[in-house]
Design a protein around this motif. Structure first.
Motif, PDB file in Angstrom:
ATOM      1  N   MET A   1       0.838  -1.208   0.000  1.00  0.00           N
ATOM      2  CA  MET A   1       0.000   0.000   0.000  1.00  0.00           C
ATOM      3  C   MET A   1       0.873   1.258   0.000  1.00  0.00           C
ATOM      4  SD  MET A   1      -3.265  -0.668  -0.009  1.00  0.00           S
ATOM      5  CE  MET A   1      -4.078   0.731   0.765  1.00  0.00           C
ATOM      6  N   PHE A   2       0.425   2.268  -0.714  1.00  0.00           N
ATOM      7  CA  PHE A   2       1.060   3.581  -0.766  1.00  0.00           C
ATOM      8  C   PHE A   2       2.515   3.514  -1.248  1.00  0.00           C
ATOM      9  CE2 PHE A   2      -2.226   3.958   2.550  1.00  0.00           C
ATOM     10  CZ  PHE A   2      -3.017   4.941   1.960  1.00  0.00           C
ATOM     11  N   GLU A   3       2.813   2.553  -2.125  1.00  0.00           N
ATOM     12  CA  GLU A   3       4.173   2.455  -2.653  1.00  0.00           C
ATOM     13  C   GLU A   3       4.550   3.703  -3.439  1.00  0.00           C
ATOM     14  OE1 GLU A   3       1.872   0.157  -3.040  1.00  0.00           O
ATOM     15  OE2 GLU A   3       2.605  -1.648  -2.000  1.00  0.00           O
ATOM     16  N   VAL A   4       3.615   4.209  -4.252  1.00  0.00           N
ATOM     17  CA  VAL A   4       3.885   5.400  -5.059  1.00  0.00           C
ATOM     18  C   VAL A   4       4.105   6.614  -4.156  1.00  0.00           C
ATOM     19  CG1 VAL A   4       2.977   6.970  -6.802  1.00  0.00           C
ATOM     20  CG2 VAL A   4       2.610   4.520  -7.044  1.00  0.00           C
ATOM     21  N   ALA A   5       3.229   6.780  -3.160  1.00  0.00           N
ATOM     22  CA  ALA A   5       3.356   7.917  -2.238  1.00  0.00           C
ATOM     23  C   ALA A   5       4.691   7.862  -1.498  1.00  0.00           C
ATOM     24  CB  ALA A   5       2.201   7.911  -1.242  1.00  0.00           C
ATOM     25  N   ARG A   6       5.101   6.650  -1.082  1.00  0.00           N
ATOM     26  CA  ARG A   6       6.378   6.505  -0.371  1.00  0.00           C
ATOM     27  C   ARG A   6       7.549   6.832  -1.288  1.00  0.00           C
ATOM     28  NH1 ARG A   6       5.228   2.216   1.869  1.00  0.00           N
ATOM     29  NH2 ARG A   6       6.003   0.709   0.338  1.00  0.00           N
ATOM     30  N   TYR A   7       7.491   6.324  -2.516  1.00  0.00           N
ATOM     31  CA  TYR A   7       8.583   6.575  -3.464  1.00  0.00           C
ATOM     32  C   TYR A   7       8.677   8.060  -3.809  1.00  0.00           C
ATOM     33  CZ  TYR A   7      11.144   6.659  -7.874  1.00  0.00           C
ATOM     34  OH  TYR A   7      12.042   6.957  -8.869  1.00  0.00           O
ATOM     35  N   GLU A   8       7.538   8.671  -4.127  1.00  0.00           N
ATOM     36  CA  GLU A   8       7.535  10.093  -4.484  1.00  0.00           C
ATOM     37  C   GLU A   8       7.903  10.950  -3.282  1.00  0.00           C
ATOM     38  OE1 GLU A   8       7.268  11.367  -7.378  1.00  0.00           O
ATOM     39  OE2 GLU A   8       6.616   9.633  -8.536  1.00  0.00           O
ATOM     40  N   GLY A   9       7.495  10.515  -2.089  1.00  0.00           N
ATOM     41  CA  GLY A   9       7.827  11.254  -0.879  1.00  0.00           C
ATOM     42  C   GLY A   9       9.319  11.251  -0.613  1.00  0.00           C
ATOM     43  N   GLU A  10       9.961  10.098  -0.837  1.00  0.00           N
ATOM     44  CA  GLU A  10      11.410  10.017  -0.657  1.00  0.00           C
ATOM     45  C   GLU A  10      12.138  10.932  -1.633  1.00  0.00           C
ATOM     46  OE1 GLU A  10      12.193   5.891  -1.140  1.00  0.00           O
ATOM     47  OE2 GLU A  10      11.537   5.349   0.895  1.00  0.00           O
ATOM     48  N   ARG A  11      11.593  11.073  -2.834  1.00  0.00           N
ATOM     49  CA  ARG A  11      12.202  11.977  -3.817  1.00  0.00           C
ATOM     50  C   ARG A  11      12.070  13.440  -3.396  1.00  0.00           C
ATOM     51  NH1 ARG A  11       9.722  11.504  -9.347  1.00  0.00           N
ATOM     52  NH2 ARG A  11      11.623  12.574  -9.991  1.00  0.00           N
ATOM     53  N   LYS A  12      11.112  13.727  -2.522  1.00  0.00           N
ATOM     54  CA  LYS A  12      10.883  15.108  -2.083  1.00  0.00           C
ATOM     55  C   LYS A  12      11.526  15.415  -0.734  1.00  0.00           C
ATOM     56  CE  LYS A  12       6.592  15.926  -4.654  1.00  0.00           C
ATOM     57  NZ  LYS A  12       6.666  14.702  -5.478  1.00  0.00           N
ATOM     58  N   LEU A  13      12.296  14.472  -0.195  1.00  0.00           N
ATOM     59  CA  LEU A  13      12.936  14.703   1.097  1.00  0.00           C
ATOM     60  C   LEU A  13      13.922  15.872   1.040  1.00  0.00           C
ATOM     61  CD1 LEU A  13      13.619  11.095   2.447  1.00  0.00           C
ATOM     62  CD2 LEU A  13      12.113  12.831   3.453  1.00  0.00           C
ATOM     63  N   VAL A  14      14.693  15.930  -0.040  1.00  0.00           N
ATOM     64  CA  VAL A  14      15.652  17.027  -0.181  1.00  0.00           C
ATOM     65  C   VAL A  14      14.915  18.354  -0.292  1.00  0.00           C
ATOM     66  CG1 VAL A  14      17.442  18.025  -1.641  1.00  0.00           C
ATOM     67  CG2 VAL A  14      17.394  15.562  -1.250  1.00  0.00           C
ATOM     68  N   LEU A  15      13.815  18.362  -1.059  1.00  0.00           N
ATOM     69  CA  LEU A  15      13.003  19.573  -1.192  1.00  0.00           C
ATOM     70  C   LEU A  15      12.469  20.007   0.166  1.00  0.00           C
ATOM     71  CD1 LEU A  15      11.361  21.690  -2.838  1.00  0.00           C
ATOM     72  CD2 LEU A  15       9.579  19.942  -3.085  1.00  0.00           C
ATOM     73  N   GLY A  16      11.921  19.049   0.925  1.00  0.00           N
ATOM     74  CA  GLY A  16      11.380  19.379   2.239  1.00  0.00           C
ATOM     75  C   GLY A  16      12.437  19.898   3.189  1.00  0.00           C
ATOM     76  N   THR A  17      13.615  19.280   3.168  1.00  0.00           N
ATOM     77  CA  THR A  17      14.719  19.716   4.035  1.00  0.00           C
ATOM     78  C   THR A  17      15.172  21.130   3.667  1.00  0.00           C
ATOM     79  OG1 THR A  17      15.462  17.419   4.272  1.00  0.00           O
ATOM     80  CG2 THR A  17      17.036  19.170   4.826  1.00  0.00           C
ATOM     81  N   THR A  18      15.282  21.385   2.376  1.00  0.00           N
ATOM     82  CA  THR A  18      15.722  22.703   1.913  1.00  0.00           C
ATOM     83  C   THR A  18      14.742  23.794   2.328  1.00  0.00           C
ATOM     84  OG1 THR A  18      16.800  21.679  -0.003  1.00  0.00           O
ATOM     85  CG2 THR A  18      16.369  24.052  -0.111  1.00  0.00           C
ATOM     86  N   ILE A  19      13.450  23.533   2.138  1.00  0.00           N
ATOM     87  CA  ILE A  19      12.428  24.515   2.508  1.00  0.00           C
ATOM     88  C   ILE A  19      12.445  24.755   4.016  1.00  0.00           C
ATOM     89  CG2 ILE A  19       9.947  24.953   2.619  1.00  0.00           C
ATOM     90  CD1 ILE A  19       9.640  23.453   0.011  1.00  0.00           C
ATOM     91  N   ALA A  20      12.569  23.681   4.792  1.00  0.00           N
ATOM     92  CA  ALA A  20      12.571  23.814   6.247  1.00  0.00           C
ATOM     93  C   ALA A  20      13.756  24.646   6.725  1.00  0.00           C
ATOM     94  CB  ALA A  20      12.596  22.430   6.896  1.00  0.00           C
ATOM     95  N   ILE A  21      14.931  24.407   6.157  1.00  0.00           N
ATOM     96  CA  ILE A  21      16.122  25.165   6.550  1.00  0.00           C
ATOM     97  C   ILE A  21      15.976  26.631   6.164  1.00  0.00           C
ATOM     98  CG2 ILE A  21      18.589  25.473   6.095  1.00  0.00           C
ATOM     99  CD1 ILE A  21      18.799  22.440   5.795  1.00  0.00           C
ATOM    100  N   ALA A  22      15.507  26.882   4.949  1.00  0.00           N
ATOM    101  CA  ALA A  22      15.351  28.262   4.485  1.00  0.00           C
ATOM    102  C   ALA A  22      14.344  29.023   5.334  1.00  0.00           C
ATOM    103  CB  ALA A  22      14.931  28.274   3.019  1.00  0.00           C
ATOM    104  N   ALA A  23      13.195  28.380   5.622  1.00  0.00           N
ATOM    105  CA  ALA A  23      12.159  29.035   6.418  1.00  0.00           C
ATOM    106  C   ALA A  23      12.634  29.282   7.845  1.00  0.00           C
ATOM    107  CB  ALA A  23      10.887  28.181   6.428  1.00  0.00           C
ATOM    108  N   SER A  24      13.356  28.326   8.406  1.00  0.00           N
ATOM    109  CA  SER A  24      13.871  28.474   9.773  1.00  0.00           C
ATOM    110  C   SER A  24      14.881  29.612   9.857  1.00  0.00           C
ATOM    111  CB  SER A  24      14.523  27.165  10.229  1.00  0.00           C
ATOM    112  OG  SER A  24      13.574  26.118  10.265  1.00  0.00           O
ATOM    113  N   PHE A  25      15.771  29.677   8.888  1.00  0.00           N
ATOM    114  CA  PHE A  25      16.761  30.756   8.865  1.00  0.00           C
ATOM    115  C   PHE A  25      16.086  32.111   8.719  1.00  0.00           C
ATOM    116  CE2 PHE A  25      19.565  33.648   6.534  1.00  0.00           C
ATOM    117  CZ  PHE A  25      20.689  33.638   7.349  1.00  0.00           C
ATOM    118  N   TYR A  26      15.092  32.183   7.824  1.00  0.00           N
ATOM    119  CA  TYR A  26      14.371  33.441   7.595  1.00  0.00           C
ATOM    120  C   TYR A  26      13.642  33.871   8.869  1.00  0.00           C
ATOM    121  CZ  TYR A  26      11.339  36.792   5.145  1.00  0.00           C
ATOM    122  OH  TYR A  26      10.679  37.923   4.728  1.00  0.00           O
ATOM    123  N   GLY A  27      12.983  32.923   9.523  1.00  0.00           N
ATOM    124  CA  GLY A  27      12.277  33.244  10.760  1.00  0.00           C
ATOM    125  C   GLY A  27      13.220  33.640  11.878  1.00  0.00           C
ATOM    126  N   ALA A  28      14.339  32.924  11.997  1.00  0.00           N
ATOM    127  CA  ALA A  28      15.318  33.234  13.046  1.00  0.00           C
ATOM    128  C   ALA A  28      15.876  34.641  12.878  1.00  0.00           C
ATOM    129  CB  ALA A  28      16.443  32.198  13.011  1.00  0.00           C
TER     130      ALA A  28
END
Length: 261
Positions: A1-28
């Motif tokens: 179940m949710f093999e596609v969501a898991r695969y696509e989600g793993e491909r977006k890990l770098v995107l999520g990490t980048t956004i989180a770091i940028a937003a955290s730095f901007y807020g800080a």
């Protein structure tokens, strides 16, 4: 179940990490600058501005840390920039795969069309959850360091209620990706739709056309009300989730019946 969501989600890990770091730095950055705004004379600075401007952008508490973050980080960063970026990204989910031929490979798997695109949309939760999990921790630690601790409950509530809003923005891009079928066109259209919605919600406040704001996602997520006043719009979050489901179902219905060139 949710093999596609898991695969696509793993491909977006770098995107999520980048956004989180940028937003955290901007807020800080704004947390560090907030002491300089404590003596900010709001009445003198904004007295000549139209009421729509001060109310639409939530400037009434700009000289406090919660008010400063609500305006600089959330009104612009979350509501506008992050919402637009997620819509733009989601607009390439289906149309982009079709144009590159990747969709043919995905459809060769033993999975229905509706489930395939539905799980592709679910992968958008990775960057959304990442940025809303990391940023509040950074902001709270920063606020403690400057002896102006933010209210933990309000901060958690804000980021929890931001998830339905950002999902709705992503759903706008997703449905346009399916219905328009052209990646560039869908991306430009998704940005255009949300920019117009933002202007409608902001510019028409206090006018006879204010009622049009109910058609925009921004109407149901107010960072200033949450951080400054401690007011949570759970009904608005519910409306955003319903709108997201409707848009995703519309995209699934369309994709299940379209020819892929």
């Amino acid at each position: 179940m949710f093999e596609v969501a898991r695969y696509e989600g793993e491909r977006k890990l770098v995107l999520g990490t980048t956004i989180a770091i940028a937003a955290s730095f901007y807020g800080a950055m704004f947390v560090a600058l907030s002491p300089a705004y404590s003596d900010f004379d709001l009445e003198a600075v904004f007295s000549d501005f139209p009421p729509q401007f001060t109310e639409g952008f939530g400037l009434e508490a700009f000289n406090t840390l919660p008010g400063l973050l609500a305006v600089e980080l959330y009104q612009f960063g979350w509501i506008l920039v992050l919402g637009l970026y997620l819509a733009y990204t989601a607009a390439g989910l289906v149309a982009g795969d079709i144009e590159t031929g990747r969709m043919d490979t995905l459809l060769s798997a033993p999975i229905s069309r509706t489930r395939l695109v539905g799980e592709e949309f679910l992968s958008m939760l990775v960057p959304i959850l990442a940025v809303n999990a990391v940023t509040p921790i950074v902001l709270y630690v920063g606020s403690v360091l400057i002896d102006e601790p933010l209210d933990v409950v309000d901060l958690v509530a804000l980021h929890a209620l931001a998830v339905p809003y950002l999902l709705c923005c992503a759903a706008v891009g997703f449905v346009l990706s399916v219905f328009l079928g052209n990646e560039s066109l869908a991306q430009n259209a998704s940005v255009g739709v949300l920019v117009v919605a933002f202007l409608v919600e902001t510019v028409f406040i206090g006018t006879d056309l204010e009622f049009l704001g109910v058609l925009t996602p921004m109407n149901y997520f107010d960072p200033t009300a949450i951080l400054v006043n401690g007011t949570y719009d759970f009904a608005g979050a519910g409306i955003l989730l319903v709108a997201t489901v409707v848009l995703v179902l519309a995209g699934q219905w369309r994709f299940g019946r379209m020819d892929i060139q």
